[in-house]
Design an enzyme around this catalytic site. Structure first.
Site, PDB file in Angstrom:
ATOM      1  N   CYS A 112      47.070  40.044  -3.626  1.00 25.78           N
ATOM      2  CA  CYS A 112      47.416  41.470  -3.701  1.00 25.78           C
ATOM      3  C   CYS A 112      46.181  42.252  -4.091  1.00 25.78           C
ATOM      4  CB  CYS A 112      48.520  41.697  -4.731  1.00 25.78           C
ATOM      5  SG  CYS A 112      49.011  43.435  -4.865  1.00 25.78           S
ATOM      6  N   CYS A 116      46.963  44.384 -10.735  1.00 29.11           N
ATOM      7  CA  CYS A 116      47.514  44.727 -12.055  1.00 29.11           C
ATOM      8  C   CYS A 116      47.073  43.678 -13.081  1.00 29.11           C
ATOM      9  CB  CYS A 116      49.035  44.774 -11.998  1.00 29.11           C
ATOM     10  SG  CYS A 116      49.631  46.022 -10.845  1.00 29.11           S
ATOM     11  N   CYS A 119      49.384  40.529 -13.912  1.00 32.88           N
ATOM     12  CA  CYS A 119      50.003  39.822 -12.781  1.00 32.88           C
ATOM     13  C   CYS A 119      49.070  38.752 -12.239  1.00 32.88           C
ATOM     14  CB  CYS A 119      50.363  40.825 -11.683  1.00 32.88           C
ATOM     15  SG  CYS A 119      50.955  40.036 -10.179  1.00 32.88           S
TER      16      CYS A 119
HETATM   17  N1  SAH Z   1      53.876  44.484  -5.887  1.00 35.02           N
HETATM   18  C1  SAH Z   1      55.188  44.878  -6.181  1.00 35.02           C
HETATM   19  C2  SAH Z   1      56.206  43.759  -6.066  1.00 35.02           C
HETATM   20  C3  SAH Z   1      55.820  42.413  -6.563  1.00 35.02           C
HETATM   21  S1  SAH Z   1      55.667  42.230  -8.296  1.00 35.02           S
HETATM   22  C4  SAH Z   1      55.273  45.527  -7.544  1.00 35.02           C
HETATM   23  O1  SAH Z   1      54.307  45.462  -8.282  1.00 35.02           O
HETATM   24  O2  SAH Z   1      56.299  46.132  -7.818  1.00 35.02           O
HETATM   25  C5  SAH Z   1      57.360  42.258  -8.846  1.00 35.02           C
HETATM   26  C6  SAH Z   1      57.517  42.654 -10.306  1.00 35.02           C
HETATM   27  O3  SAH Z   1      56.980  41.658 -11.192  1.00 35.02           O
HETATM   28  C7  SAH Z   1      56.774  43.943 -10.639  1.00 35.02           C
HETATM   29  O4  SAH Z   1      57.551  44.805 -11.413  1.00 35.02           O
HETATM   30  C8  SAH Z   1      55.619  43.408 -11.435  1.00 35.02           C
HETATM   31  O5  SAH Z   1      55.082  44.390 -12.230  1.00 35.02           O
HETATM   32  C9  SAH Z   1      56.236  42.277 -12.194  1.00 35.02           C
HETATM   33  N2  SAH Z   1      55.268  41.360 -12.772  1.00 35.02           N
HETATM   34  C10 SAH Z   1      54.074  41.023 -12.265  1.00 35.02           C
HETATM   35  N3  SAH Z   1      53.457  40.129 -13.083  1.00 35.02           N
HETATM   36  C11 SAH Z   1      54.304  39.888 -14.099  1.00 35.02           C
HETATM   37  C12 SAH Z   1      54.246  39.041 -15.244  1.00 35.02           C
HETATM   38  N4  SAH Z   1      53.204  38.252 -15.475  1.00 35.02           N
HETATM   39  N5  SAH Z   1      55.292  39.056 -16.092  1.00 35.02           N
HETATM   40  C13 SAH Z   1      56.369  39.830 -15.839  1.00 35.02           C
HETATM   41  N6  SAH Z   1      56.484  40.639 -14.776  1.00 35.02           N
HETATM   42  C14 SAH Z   1      55.460  40.672 -13.911  1.00 35.02           C
HETATM   43 FE1  SF4 Z   2      50.250  43.420  -6.816  1.00 37.04          FE
HETATM   44 FE2  SF4 Z   2      51.091  42.011  -8.895  1.00 37.04          FE
HETATM   45 FE3  SF4 Z   2      50.520  44.594  -9.192  1.00 37.04          FE
HETATM   46 FE4  SF4 Z   2      52.702  43.879  -7.797  1.00 37.04          FE
HETATM   47  S1  SF4 Z   2      52.338  43.525  -9.989  1.00 37.04           S
HETATM   48  S2  SF4 Z   2      51.167  45.398  -7.233  1.00 37.04           S
HETATM   49  S3  SF4 Z   2      51.968  41.967  -6.858  1.00 37.04           S
HETATM   50  S4  SF4 Z   2      49.067  42.974  -8.641  1.00 37.04           S
END
Ligand code: SAH
Ligand code: SF4
Length: 391
Positions: A112, A116, A119
């Site tokens: 991605c 973030c 993530c």
């Molecule tokens: N990219 C999209 C969808 C995939 S992530 C998005 O960001 O919405 C799906 C969800 O998982 C998102 O709300 C994201 O913020 C959350 N997420 C990502 N990493 C995480 C983590 N390590 N612990 C808990 N939630 C997480």
């Molecule tokens: Fe990408 Fe992870 Fe952020 Fe969703 S939470 S936008 S998958 S980096």
């Protein structure tokens, strides 16, 4: 000769394909039902299609999911599949059974680009967009593997969330046909309310989704102000919170549900203070958005350097939102033992060597299967992995 993978098409696309073969467009509906409702990949098995059409299809088409590297079942009933999408990339889909529903969490990209902080997919960086076929293949494979495993002909997956790896709204062109297959009554027949796209906030694409295929929307908010959100979700620098909330409001005019779900990952000492909860109440109140909050306990991974908020802190945070009349839920963490939780998907895929080794092993298995198989030269992914029987 290279063949066309029919999983790439929604029903209109399949009708165009049939027309190009000199067939009547309505044949596509029959074919589509065989593929998505019956899970068929062998054209010979499609008994009500004319022999001539079956023969044509055998020469120029296939129905094929990416090879499955592994299928793992958690003690709590969740199942995670890892798909090999080539060039050392793997993506995951997770099935989460609950009393009243079965939810499949689907990936939209390998890696991605949003990056973030909390993530694991974001830490991997971006490899490539999945095609429509690679997105829908996750549902096609999971649904039919689960039916075989549970020995049922009834639908197993009732809900679908685009919350796996990747930012679905940075791959809208491929997402739209896949969504249409999910919703199609001749496909999976899922209602718009039961298909959720989750986004980190790609504002122009939220409007496009509203116009082209409005399904339930979840927005990953994670912070109540731009200073903090800029740090956690770098896309916020491009589309700050006010713009995002305005897009959410516009979306509500088209949405199948009358609220937006805000996801909020609870990070110890970072965004989980009572003051943050109060700011959120003010923020959504000021914007006048009907919404629900889903608090996600952070799923830690080593490179993040972040910690999950204490349980009591999450409850206290939820209470502030609840007291302001905002429906708030705390997400249960599922599939802990198979690293199937949000943000942990394909965590070890960052270790390319390990993935390469697993893929090589898989290829050896495939080869052995091919050698042992007198029926067909090319085993389908379902046969290689045993359709979930091995999990
Ligand atoms: N990219 C999209 C969808 C995939 S992530 C998005 O960001 O919405 C799906 C969800 O998982 C998102 O709300 C994201 O913020 C959350 N997420 C990502 N990493 C995480 C983590 N390590 N612990 C808990 N939630 C997480
Ligand atoms: Fe990408 Fe992870 Fe952020 Fe969703 S939470 S936008 S998958 S980096």
């Amino acid at each position: 000769m290279s063949t066309t993978n029919l999983l790439e098409f929604d029903r209109d696309g399949l009708a165009d394909f049939c027309a190009r073969l000199g067939e009547k467009r309505f044949r596509a509906t029959q074919l589509f039902r065989w593929i998505h409702q019956r899970g068929a990949s062998d054209f010979d098995a499609m008994s009500d299609l004319a022999r001539a059409l079956r023969d044509k299809l055998k020469g120029c088409a296939r129905v094929q999911a990416p090879p499955v590297i592994s299928g793992q079942a958690s003690a709590d009933g969740s199942v995670k599949w890892l798909f090999d999408v080539g060039a050392g990339n793997a993506v995951e889909a997770v099935f989460i059974p609950e009393e009243d529903r079965g939810t499949l969490c689907v990936s939209s990209q390998a890696g991605c680009a949003v990056g973030c902080r909390f993530c694991s997919t974001g830490h991997q960086g971006f490899s490539r967009n999945l095609s429509s076929g690679e997105i829908i293949a996750q549902l096609w494979f999971a649904e039919h593997a689960l039916r075989r495993r549970l020995k049922t002909e009834d639908r197993v997956i009732s809900n679908l969330v685009m919350m796996g790896m990747g930012e679905p709204l940075q791959n809208l062109a491929a997402l739209l046909p896949a969504l249409r297959v999910m919703l199609d009554d001749h496909g999976y027949g899922l209602s718009r309310r039961r298909v959720t796209v989750s986004t980190s906030g790609v504002v122009p694409m939220i409007d496009r989704l509203a116009r082209d295929c409005p399904v339930a929307l979840a927005v990953s908010l994670h912070a109540p102000n731009d200073a903090l959100r800029d740090q956690l979700v770098p896309l916020n620098r491009k589309y700050p919170i006010d713009e995002l909330l305005q897009a959410c409001k516009r979306y509500l005019a088209h949405a199948p549900r009358d609220f937006i779900t805000f996801e909020y990952c609870m990070l110890d000492g970072v965004n989980d203070q009572i003051g943050h909860a109060r700011q959120l109440v003010e923020l959504v109140g000021r914007a006048g958005i009907r919404c629900k909050f889903n608090l996600i306990p952070f799923n830690p991974f080593p490179a993040s350097g972040l910690l999950r908020s204490a349980h009591n802190q999450i409850l206290a945070f939820a209470q502030v939102l609840g007291a302001a009349g905002i429906v708030t839920t705390v997400r249960k963490t599922r599939g802990d033992d198979i690293a199937a939780a949000c943000g942990q998907l394909a965590g070890d895929v960052r270790d390319r060597t390990r993935v390469a080794e697993r893929m090589a092993k898989q290829r050896t298995m495939q080869l052995q299967l091919q050698l042992n198989s007198s029926r067909r030269a090319e085993p389908s992914a379902a046969e290689v992995i045993g359709c979930g029987e091995s999990i």
